[in-house]
Design an enzyme around this catalytic site. Structure first.
Site, short mmCIF file in Angstrom:
data_model
loop_
_atom_site.label_atom_id
_atom_site.label_comp_id
_atom_site.label_asym_id
_atom_site.label_seq_id
_atom_site.Cartn_x
_atom_site.Cartn_y
_atom_site.Cartn_z
N ARG A 36 1.42 -16.84 7.60
CA ARG A 36 1.44 -18.05 6.75
C ARG A 36 2.61 -18.04 5.77
O ARG A 36 2.91 -19.06 5.15
CB ARG A 36 0.14 -18.15 5.98
N CYS A 43 4.69 -5.58 2.06
CA CYS A 43 5.56 -4.40 2.08
C CYS A 43 7.04 -4.78 1.98
O CYS A 43 7.75 -4.34 1.09
CB CYS A 43 5.28 -3.61 3.34
N GLY A 270 -5.75 -2.07 -9.34
CA GLY A 270 -6.40 -1.95 -8.04
C GLY A 270 -6.10 -3.11 -7.12
O GLY A 270 -5.34 -4.03 -7.46
N HIS A 444 20.41 26.40 3.08
CA HIS A 444 20.80 26.67 1.70
C HIS A 444 22.15 26.03 1.41
O HIS A 444 23.03 26.11 2.25
CB HIS A 444 20.88 28.18 1.46
C1 LIG Z 1 4.51 -3.36 -5.73
C2 LIG Z 1 4.07 -2.64 -4.49
C3 LIG Z 1 4.76 -1.51 -4.08
C4 LIG Z 1 4.35 -0.84 -2.92
N1 LIG Z 1 5.04 0.27 -2.54
C5 LIG Z 1 4.65 0.93 -1.43
C6 LIG Z 1 5.36 2.06 -0.99
O1 LIG Z 1 6.35 2.47 -1.59
N2 LIG Z 1 4.94 2.68 0.14
C7 LIG Z 1 3.84 2.25 0.84
O2 LIG Z 1 3.50 2.85 1.85
N3 LIG Z 1 3.13 1.18 0.43
C8 LIG Z 1 3.52 0.51 -0.69
N4 LIG Z 1 2.83 -0.60 -1.07
C9 LIG Z 1 1.65 -1.01 -0.28
C10 LIG Z 1 2.08 -1.77 0.97
O3 LIG Z 1 2.85 -2.89 0.62
C11 LIG Z 1 0.85 -2.17 1.77
O4 LIG Z 1 0.06 -1.03 2.02
C12 LIG Z 1 1.23 -2.81 3.08
O5 LIG Z 1 2.01 -3.96 2.89
C13 LIG Z 1 -0.04 -3.18 3.86
O6 LIG Z 1 0.34 -3.75 5.08
P1 LIG Z 1 -0.62 -4.78 5.83
O7 LIG Z 1 0.07 -5.09 7.11
O8 LIG Z 1 -1.99 -4.25 5.87
O9 LIG Z 1 -0.67 -6.07 4.92
P2 LIG Z 1 0.43 -6.95 4.18
O10 LIG Z 1 1.73 -6.29 4.07
O11 LIG Z 1 -0.23 -7.41 2.93
O12 LIG Z 1 0.61 -8.19 5.15
C14 LIG Z 1 -0.41 -9.13 5.35
C15 LIG Z 1 0.22 -10.39 5.85
O13 LIG Z 1 -0.79 -11.25 6.29
C16 LIG Z 1 -0.47 -12.57 5.93
N5 LIG Z 1 -1.71 -13.33 5.91
C17 LIG Z 1 -2.80 -13.10 5.14
N6 LIG Z 1 -3.79 -13.98 5.45
C18 LIG Z 1 -3.30 -14.77 6.42
C19 LIG Z 1 -3.84 -15.84 7.15
N7 LIG Z 1 -5.07 -16.27 6.95
N8 LIG Z 1 -3.04 -16.45 8.07
C20 LIG Z 1 -1.77 -16.03 8.29
N9 LIG Z 1 -1.23 -15.00 7.63
C21 LIG Z 1 -1.97 -14.37 6.72
C22 LIG Z 1 0.18 -12.42 4.57
O14 LIG Z 1 1.00 -13.54 4.27
C23 LIG Z 1 1.00 -11.16 4.78
O15 LIG Z 1 2.28 -11.44 5.25
C24 LIG Z 1 3.23 -1.30 -2.20
C25 LIG Z 1 2.55 -2.45 -2.61
C26 LIG Z 1 2.96 -3.12 -3.73
C27 LIG Z 1 2.22 -4.35 -4.16
#
Ligand SMILES: Cc1cc2nc3c(=O)[nH]c(=O)nc-3n(C[C@H](O)[C@H](O)[C@H](O)COP(=O)(O)OP(=O)(O)OC[C@H]3O[C@@H](n4cnc5c(N)ncnc54)[C@H](O)[C@@H]3O)c2cc1C
Length: 465
Positions: A36, A43, A270, A444
């Protein structure tokens, strides 16, 4: 638009979703992702990657503030916050474009819009008022998560920020309150402090970075306090009162309540799963504490529906999401030798200064799990490369099972530990014991020698300390 049908459709294109879709395509499935917003999820667009770009600027600010230590001088050093933020946005955009390219290269269809389950094997996708139906033999939910808000601690996007606004500041706050000292809170505290803000961190538990080994938390606290970050632990922010351009926080600690005023507040208290509006009602998908419940193959209670990544709960990490995506798809495809996720092998990194990284059990968790332990420690001050780099602050702690020699956990703080931790992660995957690690030859001079010495120390054999 005609109904489209696929072998596998992923809802959400974060590091869980896009990786799952590419793996499915590699395994010969006709795959699609529904997104979306921007490809790459939190990420790439608002999480891991842009924060690391910001923290790179913070690192450069730190080095510039210590030019004299390296024999340089400069009359005046200044920065333009807009350019710092613009750089991080460019980095994010480049990577999101990279995901688009990878999906195309692997012939994964990208369907733009808001998706939801719409009956067995079906998803409805809404875009610009029109709804299309997509059918799939297998559906993976990968909708991610968002920042938690608590009553009295609601973000407003102006004065009270979540990570979204903290990543896109329009001006530098003079003073900043960070509520919560997990990885996200601490990374923003580090960024803003290095660029000159007065930073206070409030943590409800009795130590910062509470998922880390207690010794690493202590070390980090001392290092941050030395940099001028104010840390208040065992404390709660009870209320936030907004004025025109500041926020007064009521902070309760040690039975006393004080009011302190800050330019801005970052809430890092959280994460909650994006379980709403994705069509879970009327399905057998179970939700607990805002996260979808899955089995070891990422299957939900609903036949043919799987879930991965932040949506299914902690640790909320990109590499955990991707790993789940791959194992889930490989299991669906019947690939032989696929293993369920082993949380003890998921490294965790915090890119503050000094960096923090760990994998496996802390000393306390190992003891609580009934292990008799042998513990090794090695400080960066005993390492030639650390001293040459001007980064002598750090500690590497290793925890072994005293009976079997199995590496149970490794805990690091210091320069580049987020790169180094992978050595121990591989060791854990290979089920290494102290014997293989001691036998390994480390180059090293490198920071990695601290990893060797920590293992040697656990067995009374450290050479350089
Ligand atoms: C500030 C910050 C720093 C971070 N730093 C790190 C780091 O250094 N290392 C690390 O490993 N993790 C880090 N994280 C965590 C990491 O970003 C998440 O663990 C990761 O993005 C999870 O991936 P995901 O695919 O589960 O979900 P997401 O990356 O959240 O992706 C979910 C996607 O689904 C889409 N979506 C949701 N609902 C719908 C729907 N109904 N229809 C269509 N699309 C939809 C969203 O738009 C999004 O693009 C960080 C997070 C934040 C907030």
């Amino acid at each position: 638009m005609a109904e489209q049908s696929f072998d596998l459709v992923v809802l959400g294109s974060g590091p869980g979703g896009y990786v799952a879709a590419i793996r499915a395509a590699q395994l010969g499935m006709k795959a699609a992702v529904i997104e979306r917003d921007q490809l790459g999820g939190i990420c790439l667009n608002l999480g891991c990657i842009p924060t690391k770009a910001l923290l790179r600027s913070a690192e450069i600010a730190h080095l510039l503030n210590h030019l004299g230590d390296y024999g340089f001088s400069a009359k005046e050093v200044s920065f333009d916050l807009k350019k710092v933020v613009d750089r991080s946005r460019k980095v994010a955009a480049q990577l999101s474009a990279g995901v688009k390219f990878l999906l195309k290269k692997n012939k994964v269809a990208v369907i733009e819009g808001q998706g939801r389950l719409a009956g067995p094997g079906k998803l409805a996708v809404e875009k610009d008022g029109a709804t299309t139906t997509v059918t799939a033999k297998h559906i993976i939910l990968a909708t991610g998560a968002r920042a938690r808000a608590l009553p009295g601690l609601e973000p407003d996007g102006k004065l009270i920020w979540t990570y979204r606004e903290a990543m896109l500041p329009d001006r530098m706050p003079k003073s900043l309150l960070v509520v919560g000292s997990g990885a996200i809170g601490i990374e923003f505290a580090s960024f803003y402090r290095n660029l000159g803000a007065e930073v206070t961190v409030v943590e409800v538990l009795d130590r910062i970075l509470p998922v880390e080994d207690a010794e690493i938390s202590d070390f980090a606290r001392k290092a941050f306090e030395k940099q001028g970050i104010k840390i208040i632990t065992s404390a709660t922010v009870k209320a936030l009162k907004k004025a025109a351009d500041s926020v007064t926080a009521t902070i309760e600690a040690g039975g006393k309540s004080t009011d302190q005023t800050f330019d801005r507040v970052v809430l890092a208290i959280g994460i909650v799963g994006n379980v709403e509006n994705i069509g879970l009602e009327g399905t057998k998908v179970k939700v607990e504490k805002t996260h979808v419940v899955i089995d070891k193959w990422c299957a939900t209670g609903e036949p043919g529906v799987y879930a991965i990544g932040d949506l299914v709960g902690p640790p909320w990490l990109a590499h955990k999401a991707s790993h789940e995506g791959v194992l889930c798809v490989e299991h669906i495809a019947g690939v032989k030798g696929v293993h369920p996720l082993d949380v003890s092998r998921i490294p965790g990194c915090t890119y503050c200064m000094p960096q923090v990284a760990s994998v496996g059990l802390s000393e306390a968790a190992a003891k609580a799990a009934g292990h008799e332990v042998k513990v090794g420690r090695f400080p960066y001050i005993g390492n030639g490369k650390a001293i040459a780099l001007g980064e002598p602050q750090g500690l590497v702690k290793t925890v072994f099972d005293a009976k079997t020699g199995e590496l149970l956990g490794a805990h690091m703080i210091g320069a580049e530990v987020t790169e180094l931790i992978q050595g121990y992660t591989i060791a854990k995957t290979l089920e290494s014991t102290e014997a293989e690690l001691m036998e390994t030859i480390f180059p090293h001079p490198t920071l990695s020698e601290t990893m060797h010495e920590s293992v040697l120390d656990a067995y009374g054999r450290a050479i350089h300390f």
